[in-house]
Design an enzyme around this catalytic site. Structure first.
Site, PDB file in Angstrom:
ATOM      1  N   GLU A  69      34.191  34.175  38.038  1.00  0.00           N
ATOM      2  CA  GLU A  69      34.734  35.496  38.157  1.00  0.00           C
ATOM      3  C   GLU A  69      34.022  36.382  37.316  1.00  0.00           C
ATOM      4  O   GLU A  69      33.209  35.947  36.623  1.00  0.00           O
ATOM      5  CB  GLU A  69      35.983  35.277  37.223  1.00  0.00           C
ATOM      6  CG  GLU A  69      36.904  36.750  37.000  1.00  0.00           C
ATOM      7  CD  GLU A  69      37.240  37.306  38.508  1.00  0.00           C
ATOM      8  OE1 GLU A  69      37.076  38.597  38.533  1.00  0.00           O
ATOM      9  OE2 GLU A  69      37.888  36.871  39.289  1.00  0.00           O
ATOM     10  N   ASN A  96      28.266  36.633  39.377  1.00  0.00           N
ATOM     11  CA  ASN A  96      28.505  37.071  40.874  1.00  0.00           C
ATOM     12  C   ASN A  96      28.007  36.086  41.601  1.00  0.00           C
ATOM     13  O   ASN A  96      27.099  35.291  41.692  1.00  0.00           O
ATOM     14  CB  ASN A  96      27.599  38.257  41.005  1.00  0.00           C
ATOM     15  CG  ASN A  96      28.092  39.082  42.207  1.00  0.00           C
ATOM     16  OD1 ASN A  96      27.770  38.611  43.566  1.00  0.00           O
ATOM     17  ND2 ASN A  96      28.305  40.340  42.205  1.00  0.00           N
ATOM     18  N   ASP A 118      38.656  39.807  47.857  1.00  0.00           N
ATOM     19  CA  ASP A 118      38.829  41.199  48.079  1.00  0.00           C
ATOM     20  C   ASP A 118      38.371  41.448  49.850  1.00  0.00           C
ATOM     21  O   ASP A 118      37.359  40.995  50.332  1.00  0.00           O
ATOM     22  CB  ASP A 118      37.681  42.036  47.418  1.00  0.00           C
ATOM     23  CG  ASP A 118      37.944  43.515  47.574  1.00  0.00           C
ATOM     24  OD1 ASP A 118      38.522  44.081  48.533  1.00  0.00           O
ATOM     25  OD2 ASP A 118      37.854  44.185  46.438  1.00  0.00           O
ATOM     26  N   LYS A 122      36.665  48.366  54.743  1.00  0.00           N
ATOM     27  CA  LYS A 122      35.785  49.480  55.730  1.00  0.00           C
ATOM     28  C   LYS A 122      34.633  48.772  56.176  1.00  0.00           C
ATOM     29  O   LYS A 122      34.179  47.702  55.555  1.00  0.00           O
ATOM     30  CB  LYS A 122      35.482  50.469  54.661  1.00  0.00           C
ATOM     31  CG  LYS A 122      36.448  51.278  54.031  1.00  0.00           C
ATOM     32  CD  LYS A 122      35.924  52.417  53.083  1.00  0.00           C
ATOM     33  CE  LYS A 122      37.225  53.447  52.619  1.00  0.00           C
ATOM     34  NZ  LYS A 122      36.673  54.292  51.876  1.00  0.00           N
ATOM     35  N   THR A 191      47.808  30.616  43.631  1.00  0.00           N
ATOM     36  CA  THR A 191      47.304  31.532  42.862  1.00  0.00           C
ATOM     37  C   THR A 191      48.299  32.620  42.525  1.00  0.00           C
ATOM     38  O   THR A 191      49.280  32.678  42.939  1.00  0.00           O
ATOM     39  CB  THR A 191      46.218  32.287  43.399  1.00  0.00           C
ATOM     40  OG1 THR A 191      46.675  33.208  44.476  1.00  0.00           O
ATOM     41  CG2 THR A 191      45.205  31.176  44.373  1.00  0.00           C
TER      42      THR A 191
END
Length: 214
Positions: A69, A96, A118, A122, A191
């Site tokens: 994370e 990351n 996530d 877009k 989760t």
């Protein structure tokens, strides 16, 4: 969702370096030695507050889990859960996913979990999606030959994109669930987001995808 900043989180993580690994690059190729066994290594990319990783670590004591994370203020909750559950087979790193090849040797990881990533809806952000081919190549490198990604989401668009991306990459979709909670799948560890979304009646999508033999 905006997370409350916890200025003390970084210090607390540093105090528990045996769980919250401060320098994962130093353990590249040595993770089994760090865990003190040769059990399979499973990593969760985007572990959040750690409910999934601690749940998995509790029911599968013969598997080593690493949760990744990027935010201190979020992963510190995972640290608390690991400490409370006393799980020597669960570790966390605040890094990351783009750096995974810096932390793991080729074939050092046995499975990757992507849970409620996530969606980056877009088009201009497509390369940020964890199931984009650039990330798939990273996962393939660190995974054992014919390693698997287990992916869950409530986002139908991201799920459809991911199935296409994985198939285009040459992966085999071994299992696909279009409504996980209405299926006969057993052993599901939820989760935090999964609990929240399923309680609102959202459908949960899941797949187990496997890389081709090298």
């Amino acid at each position: 969702m905006r997370q409350r900043f916890k200025p003390w989180a970084k210090e607390k993580l540093a105090e528990h370096a045996q769980i919250a690994v401060a320098d994962p690059a130093a353990l590249k190729g040595k993770w089994h030695e760090f865990f003190g066994n040769h059990h399979p290594i499973h990593i969760e990319v985007g572990t959040g507050k750690g409910q999934f990783i601690t749940g998995m670590g509790t029911v599968n004591q013969d598997v080593n889990y690493i949760g990744m994370e990027i935010y201190d203020s979020i992963i510190v909750t995972a640290l608390d859960r690991i400490i409370e559950a006393e799980l020597p087979n669960v570790k966390i790193i605040r890094e990351n996913a783009q750096k995974l090849t810096e932390f793991f040797e080729e074939g050092e990881v046995d499975r990757v979990y992507l849970n409620f990533s996530d969606p980056w809806p877009k088009k201009k952000h497509e390369k940020r999606r964890l199931t984009h081919e650039s990330f798939l190549s990273i996962f393939e490198h660190i995974l054992v030959d014919e390693g698997e990604i287990h992916f869950k989401t409530d986002n139908q668009g991201l799920f459809e994109y991911s199935l296409h991306s994985m198939s285009k990459y040459g992966m085999t979709l071994n299992q696909v669930w279009l409504d996980l909670h209405a299926s006969d799948y057993e052993g599901n560890i939820m989760t935090e987001y999964e609990e929240k979304f399923s309680a609102k009646g959202f459908r949960i999508y899941r797949t187990e995808a496997q890389f081709k033999k090298r």
